[in-house]
Design a protein around this motif. Structure first.
Motif, mmCIF file in Angstrom:
data_model
loop_
_atom_site.group_PDB
_atom_site.id
_atom_site.type_symbol
_atom_site.label_atom_id
_atom_site.label_comp_id
_atom_site.label_asym_id
_atom_site.label_seq_id
_atom_site.Cartn_x
_atom_site.Cartn_y
_atom_site.Cartn_z
ATOM 1 N N THR A 153 -17.448 -2.042 -41.699
ATOM 2 C CA THR A 153 -17.096 -3.327 -42.309
ATOM 3 C C THR A 153 -17.132 -4.406 -41.239
ATOM 4 O OG1 THR A 153 -15.622 -2.153 -43.825
ATOM 5 C CG2 THR A 153 -15.368 -4.547 -43.661
ATOM 6 N N PRO A 154 -17.981 -5.418 -41.402
ATOM 7 C CA PRO A 154 -18.154 -6.410 -40.334
ATOM 8 C C PRO A 154 -16.950 -7.334 -40.178
ATOM 9 C CG PRO A 154 -19.390 -7.075 -42.256
ATOM 10 C CD PRO A 154 -18.859 -5.702 -42.561
ATOM 11 N N VAL A 155 -16.697 -7.736 -38.951
ATOM 12 C CA VAL A 155 -15.748 -8.807 -38.630
ATOM 13 C C VAL A 155 -16.606 -10.034 -38.351
ATOM 14 C CG1 VAL A 155 -13.935 -9.602 -37.074
ATOM 15 C CG2 VAL A 155 -14.147 -7.158 -37.598
ATOM 16 N N THR A 156 -16.521 -11.053 -39.200
ATOM 17 C CA THR A 156 -17.430 -12.192 -39.088
ATOM 18 C C THR A 156 -16.696 -13.457 -38.666
ATOM 19 O OG1 THR A 156 -17.188 -12.689 -41.442
ATOM 20 C CG2 THR A 156 -19.016 -11.255 -40.798
ATOM 21 N N SER A 157 -17.440 -14.368 -38.067
ATOM 22 C CA SER A 157 -16.879 -15.640 -37.620
ATOM 23 C C SER A 157 -16.717 -16.584 -38.807
ATOM 24 C CB SER A 157 -17.780 -16.290 -36.567
ATOM 25 O OG SER A 157 -17.264 -17.541 -36.171
ATOM 26 N N PRO A 158 -15.527 -17.198 -38.980
ATOM 27 C CA PRO A 158 -15.322 -18.089 -40.114
ATOM 28 C C PRO A 158 -16.010 -19.439 -39.953
ATOM 29 C CG PRO A 158 -13.375 -18.070 -38.730
ATOM 30 C CD PRO A 158 -14.312 -17.035 -38.160
ATOM 31 N N PHE A 159 -16.443 -19.766 -38.723
ATOM 32 C CA PHE A 159 -17.122 -21.034 -38.486
ATOM 33 C C PHE A 159 -17.932 -20.949 -37.201
ATOM 34 C CE2 PHE A 159 -12.654 -21.476 -37.080
ATOM 35 C CZ PHE A 159 -12.830 -21.619 -35.713
ATOM 36 N N ASP A 160 -18.719 -21.963 -36.937
ATOM 37 C CA ASP A 160 -19.531 -22.057 -35.724
ATOM 38 C C ASP A 160 -18.588 -22.375 -34.562
ATOM 39 O OD1 ASP A 160 -21.263 -23.278 -33.639
ATOM 40 O OD2 ASP A 160 -22.821 -22.980 -35.144
ATOM 41 N N GLY A 161 -18.461 -21.444 -33.610
ATOM 42 C CA GLY A 161 -17.513 -21.671 -32.523
ATOM 43 C C GLY A 161 -17.730 -20.723 -31.363
ATOM 44 N N THR A 162 -16.663 -20.546 -30.577
ATOM 45 C CA THR A 162 -16.729 -19.712 -29.384
ATOM 46 C C THR A 162 -15.675 -18.607 -29.481
ATOM 47 O OG1 THR A 162 -17.437 -21.585 -28.037
ATOM 48 C CG2 THR A 162 -16.542 -19.689 -26.866
ATOM 49 N N VAL A 163 -16.054 -17.392 -29.088
ATOM 50 C CA VAL A 163 -15.097 -16.289 -29.037
ATOM 51 C C VAL A 163 -14.157 -16.549 -27.862
ATOM 52 C CG1 VAL A 163 -14.783 -13.803 -28.794
ATOM 53 C CG2 VAL A 163 -16.796 -14.688 -29.988
ATOM 54 N N VAL A 164 -12.862 -16.716 -28.157
ATOM 55 C CA VAL A 164 -11.882 -17.028 -27.113
ATOM 56 C C VAL A 164 -11.348 -15.763 -26.475
ATOM 57 C CG1 VAL A 164 -9.640 -18.076 -26.633
ATOM 58 C CG2 VAL A 164 -11.203 -19.175 -28.229
ATOM 59 N N GLU A 165 -10.852 -14.842 -27.309
ATOM 60 C CA GLU A 165 -10.179 -13.661 -26.768
ATOM 61 C C GLU A 165 -10.093 -12.577 -27.832
ATOM 62 O OE1 GLU A 165 -5.881 -12.630 -24.634
ATOM 63 O OE2 GLU A 165 -5.964 -14.116 -26.246
ATOM 64 N N TRP A 166 -10.411 -11.345 -27.431
ATOM 65 C CA TRP A 166 -10.170 -10.197 -28.298
ATOM 66 C C TRP A 166 -8.737 -9.730 -28.080
ATOM 67 C CZ3 TRP A 166 -13.023 -8.351 -32.181
ATOM 68 C CH2 TRP A 166 -14.369 -8.780 -32.261
ATOM 69 N N LYS A 167 -8.012 -9.500 -29.162
ATOM 70 C CA LYS A 167 -6.610 -9.095 -29.082
ATOM 71 C C LYS A 167 -6.463 -7.586 -28.928
ATOM 72 C CE LYS A 167 -5.352 -13.340 -29.929
ATOM 73 N NZ LYS A 167 -4.746 -14.185 -28.881
#
Length: 465
Positions: free
Chosen positions: A398-412
């Motif tokens: 199941t994909p984890v997708t970006s809700p908008f055009d942006g930058t990946v800040v940090e994986w929790k």
């Protein structure tokens, strides 16, 4: 003042200790922040364990927007209104309160709707805010335009918030109700002159006339939690009519990058009464057309029809007025007031003329429906765009997708970690605003994009198997 730290904190542990002592909810506020950037609430439901993440997130947001990461922590006053005083002070010792504004309609503690004069205050509250603002600026020897901000709690308590030492986004509602050109007065002050109305022998504080409401027009997707929407504005058509003013920073064809604040412009509506201003606002918002990027226009059309914002008791008091600073985040349901589908409101339509029974009618049809017919008529063809579904089909799980055009800040969480549906797994940032993305299912997380990578809207950040 609400209970809070007098100096910025050195670590999240200090914020945690404050929350333990004073209890939740608390608010973490960037010392050099503003406009909702670097402000995070930790509620009772979140629990004390959420303080660490909120503190670090607030610091990151503030660092991105202002270059400083220090944060304070305060006890959070629940269901408060935000009321502020517009001040102009010259070098001759005159401190004028030009008017009061209500700025309670906010999302993520950044203002969306402001109005002047601030309605539904008691005489005592109005005097406390006016004279409090004046005395603060006089004691500081303040010169220029400024805004003194207060919180009005549900029990009527007035608590000082901060002073914004500049002209604010919402200054037009005070201008159109007071007749004062605030920016022009700043030039007079800088030149060493008295405030223009005082020089003319008029009272210290200008009288208010009528009621004005300002709507911030931001490039944000209401249907998906007000996520930022950079892109190209294909059409920007503003409303007209009595009492209508539009201050805009874009035109048709403008490109909205993902590096700055999301505001495109402001719609200011004046009327002789609040009721007339609301009626004019409904017509103006319905007439406002922006295509190419998603904006908050559907929210505003909802809001000017929402009973929480419009209901007034017969004696002119607040009545059922139910808007407070986190009402949008906690209670707003898209389409609830208009009865429409917010997603449908974003569908761009092409108008065509159709003859029915000998009469000509203008009909709006979703642009995609016309397809090659429009293309063949000379409108040009658009390049195919990969959908979120097609992008997601390339990964297993199941994909984890970006809700908008942006930058990946940090994986929790780490790659390969076991996660549960609803767990926060990654933070995405665009237009100086962070958003948490949660796990879509139970399973093992596999990371595709790393911190610092750019992610288009719908891009696969990882997958849960």
């Amino acid at each position: 003042l609400a209970p809070g730290t007098s100096e910025p904190l050195q670590s999240w542990e200090e914020a945690h200790a404050f929350a333990e002592e004073h209890g939740l909810p608390v608010v973490i506020k960037a010392a050099f922040g503003g406009g909702g950037r670097g402000l995070k609430i930790v509620t009772r439901e979140d629990g004390l364990d959420a303080v660490e993440d909120a503190f670090l997130s607030a610091g990151r947001e503030a660092g991105e927007a202002f270059g400083r990461t220090e944060c304070f922590v305060e006890k959070f006053l629940e269901t408060p209104r935000h009321v502020e005083a517009q001040v102009l002070a010259d070098t001759h010792g005159h401190v004028s309160v030009v008017g009061l504004r209500d700025c309670s309609t906010q999302r993520r503690f950044q203002k969306l709707v402001e109005e002047a004069p601030a309605p539904f205050l008691t005489t005592g509250q109005r005097e406390q805010i006016t004279e409090g603002a004046r005395s603060i600026c006089a004691a500081a020897g303040y010169v220029g335009a400024g805004t003194v901000e207060f919180i009005v709690a549900a029990d009527g308590t007035v608590s000082f918030l901060e002073v914004n030492t500049r002209v604010q986004v919402e200054h037009p509602v005070t201008e159109v109700t007071s007749g004062v050109d605030i920016v022009a007065e700043q030039f007079r002050i800088a030149f060493g002159e008295e405030l223009s109305w005082i020089a003319a022998g008029e009272p210290l504080d200008p009288a208010s006339s009528g009621h004005a409401i300002e709507f911030r027009i931001n490039a944000e997707d209401v249907a998906n939690g007000f996520v930022p929407c950079p892109g190209t504005v294909t059409e920007f058509r503003v409303p007209t009519g009595p009492g209508i003013r539009v201050d805009a920073g874009v035109v048709s064809g403008s490109t909205i990058p993902g590096f700055y604040d999301s505001m495109l412009g402001k719609l200011i509506v004046w009327g002789p009464t609040r009721d007339v201003a609301l009626r004019r606002a409904r017509a103006a918002l319905d007439e406002f057309v922006i295509t190419g990027v998603r904006t908050v226009l559907p929210f505003h059309r909802d809001h000017v029809r929402a009973p929480e914002f419009t209901a007034v008791a017969s004696d002119g008091s607040a009545g059922e007025f139910g808007v407070y600073t986190d009402w949008v985040d906690s209670h707003y349901v898209p389409g609830a007031a208009t009865g429409g589908d917010i997603e449908d409101a974003y569908i761009e339509r092409t108008e065509i003329s159709v003859e029915i029974d000998g009469r000509l009618h203008r009909v709006g049809i979703p642009a995609g429906v016309l397809g090659s017919v429009v293309s063949g008529a000379g409108a040009g063809s658009a390049a195919p765009v990969a959908s979120e579904a097609s992008a997601a089909s390339a990964v297993s799980g199941t994909p984890v997708t970006s809700p908008f055009d942006g930058t990946v800040v940090e994986w929790k969480v780490d790659d390969g970690a076991q996660v549960s549906k609803g767990d926060t797994v990654v933070a995405i940032e665009a237009m100086k605003m962070e958003r948490a993305v949660t796990a879509p299912a139970d399973g093992v997380l596999h990371i595709t994009l790393n911190a610092g990578d750019h992610a288009a809207r719908g891009a696969v950040l990882g997958a849960v198997e």
